[in-house]
Every structure is written in structure tokens, then in C-alpha cells.
Design a protein around this motif. Sequence first.
Motif, PDB file in Angstrom:
ATOM      1  N   VAL A  14      17.782   4.749   6.905  1.00 39.30           N
ATOM      2  CA  VAL A  14      18.605   3.974   5.980  1.00 39.30           C
ATOM      3  C   VAL A  14      18.077   4.262   4.583  1.00 39.30           C
ATOM      4  O   VAL A  14      16.888   4.089   4.303  1.00 39.30           O
ATOM      5  CB  VAL A  14      18.545   2.465   6.286  1.00 39.30           C
ATOM      6  N   VAL A  15      18.974   4.740   3.728  1.00 34.01           N
ATOM      7  CA  VAL A  15      18.633   5.096   2.348  1.00 34.01           C
ATOM      8  C   VAL A  15      19.450   4.169   1.444  1.00 34.01           C
ATOM      9  O   VAL A  15      20.586   4.476   1.092  1.00 34.01           O
ATOM     10  CB  VAL A  15      18.964   6.579   2.056  1.00 34.01           C
ATOM     11  N   GLY A  21      15.259   7.768  -3.508  1.00 37.52           N
ATOM     12  CA  GLY A  21      14.725   8.598  -2.433  1.00 37.52           C
ATOM     13  C   GLY A  21      13.932   7.833  -1.384  1.00 37.52           C
ATOM     14  O   GLY A  21      13.285   8.443  -0.539  1.00 37.52           O
ATOM     15  N   GLU A  22      13.977   6.516  -1.417  1.00 33.22           N
ATOM     16  CA  GLU A  22      13.240   5.719  -0.437  1.00 33.22           C
ATOM     17  C   GLU A  22      14.100   5.513   0.803  1.00 33.22           C
ATOM     18  O   GLU A  22      15.323   5.459   0.717  1.00 33.22           O
ATOM     19  CB  GLU A  22      12.873   4.360  -1.040  1.00 33.22           C
ATOM     20  N   ARG A  23      13.432   5.389   1.946  1.00 32.61           N
ATOM     21  CA  ARG A  23      14.181   5.219   3.188  1.00 32.61           C
ATOM     22  C   ARG A  23      13.362   4.428   4.205  1.00 32.61           C
ATOM     23  O   ARG A  23      12.144   4.356   4.122  1.00 32.61           O
ATOM     24  CB  ARG A  23      14.572   6.559   3.767  1.00 32.61           C
ATOM     25  N   VAL A  24      14.093   3.877   5.158  1.00 34.10           N
ATOM     26  CA  VAL A  24      13.501   3.133   6.266  1.00 34.10           C
ATOM     27  C   VAL A  24      14.024   3.751   7.556  1.00 34.10           C
ATOM     28  O   VAL A  24      15.244   3.903   7.721  1.00 34.10           O
ATOM     29  CB  VAL A  24      13.908   1.638   6.206  1.00 34.10           C
ATOM     30  N   ASN A  25      13.130   4.117   8.462  1.00 33.95           N
ATOM     31  CA  ASN A  25      13.562   4.610   9.764  1.00 33.95           C
ATOM     32  C   ASN A  25      14.193   3.455  10.532  1.00 33.95           C
ATOM     33  O   ASN A  25      13.615   2.364  10.608  1.00 33.95           O
ATOM     34  CB  ASN A  25      12.384   5.183  10.550  1.00 33.95           C
ATOM     35  N   LEU A  49      13.819  -3.153   4.617  1.00 37.23           N
ATOM     36  CA  LEU A  49      14.987  -2.661   3.888  1.00 37.23           C
ATOM     37  C   LEU A  49      15.227  -3.488   2.630  1.00 37.23           C
ATOM     38  O   LEU A  49      15.452  -2.942   1.547  1.00 37.23           O
ATOM     39  CB  LEU A  49      16.227  -2.680   4.780  1.00 37.23           C
ATOM     40  N   LEU A  50      15.141  -4.798   2.755  1.00 39.17           N
ATOM     41  CA  LEU A  50      15.364  -5.660   1.592  1.00 39.17           C
ATOM     42  C   LEU A  50      14.252  -5.527   0.555  1.00 39.17           C
ATOM     43  O   LEU A  50      14.479  -5.787  -0.629  1.00 39.17           O
ATOM     44  CB  LEU A  50      15.537  -7.116   2.029  1.00 39.17           C
ATOM     45  N   ALA A  51      13.063  -5.101   0.970  1.00 42.79           N
ATOM     46  CA  ALA A  51      11.987  -4.838   0.007  1.00 42.79           C
ATOM     47  C   ALA A  51      12.347  -3.636  -0.869  1.00 42.79           C
ATOM     48  O   ALA A  51      11.982  -3.592  -2.052  1.00 42.79           O
ATOM     49  CB  ALA A  51      10.666  -4.599   0.724  1.00 42.79           C
ATOM     50  N   HIS A  55      19.620  -6.083  -2.474  1.00 40.33           N
ATOM     51  CA  HIS A  55      21.075  -6.218  -2.378  1.00 40.33           C
ATOM     52  C   HIS A  55      21.675  -5.292  -1.313  1.00 40.33           C
ATOM     53  O   HIS A  55      22.895  -5.087  -1.306  1.00 40.33           O
ATOM     54  CB  HIS A  55      21.722  -5.952  -3.735  1.00 40.33           C
ATOM     55  N   ALA A  56      20.844  -4.764  -0.431  1.00 37.27           N
ATOM     56  CA  ALA A  56      21.338  -3.854   0.607  1.00 37.27           C
ATOM     57  C   ALA A  56      22.379  -4.565   1.475  1.00 37.27           C
ATOM     58  O   ALA A  56      22.265  -5.755   1.763  1.00 37.27           O
ATOM     59  CB  ALA A  56      20.181  -3.367   1.467  1.00 37.27           C
TER      60      ALA A  56
END
Length: 127
Positions: A14-15, A21-25, A49-51, A55-56
Motif C-alpha cells: 500500500v503506497v 515513496g513510503e509503503r506498507v506491506n 498505514l495511518l502513520a 487521511h488514507a
Amino acid sequence: MSDRHVFEYALLRVVPRVERGERVNAGVLVYCRAKSYVGALTHLDETRLLALDPHADLSGVRAALRAVEGVCAGGDAAGQAAGDDPGRRFRWLVAPRSTMVQPGPVHTGLTADPAAETERLLDLLVR
């Protein structure tokens, strides 16, 4: 003869803000041609993700992850991809895209049990 077969896998990432350029697997896709297997398991760490982006669109991300699982499962859940073979569904899912949920690069390995491998990779790389 070994009972292990070649498999391919890719992470689902999730980008939330492409410019950073940050992402969470958030999941893993596994394909094993010899076993006619394609599967996906997902786990969204909403706090992480919210970190990255307070507003994701959590409901949108959850829906996208469920859709990937549905395409892998086949049948009615796969929509238009229901008639495609497992390899074609995997290739479509790992094709590069510029959405919030993106596949990572494809890697390979050997496994005797692709479904168990999917669980193992989810625990190792996502949770």
C-alpha cells in the motif's frame, strides 16, 4: 524426484502517497504452475498505514485487497477473470500499476505446499 515445485510470489504494497515513496506491506500473492495454484492472503496494519498518511482511504484499500483475494479465489469473486487460468490471473495481478495498492517485484522459490507457503510468507513479510 523431489515433491517440491517452483513457485512465484509478490508482495502487495500500500503506497498512500506516491510522492513520498513510503509503503506498507499488506499481502502476498503466490502462484505455482505445477499445482495450478494462485492464492493471496492479506493483512492490513491500519495503524502503520495511518502513520504514513492520516487521511488514507482505509475502506478503499480494504476493498482493493479483497478484490485481489477474489481474483485469486476464482469463481464469481473473480469477476471477468473467472475464466482465466491461474497463471493468467497471477500475471494480471502482478502487472505494474500506479494505484494505492501495488504489487512488488516477483520472486521465486520451491515449495511442496503453495497454500502453506502463502501463509508462511504472509507471516514472514507482512505481519
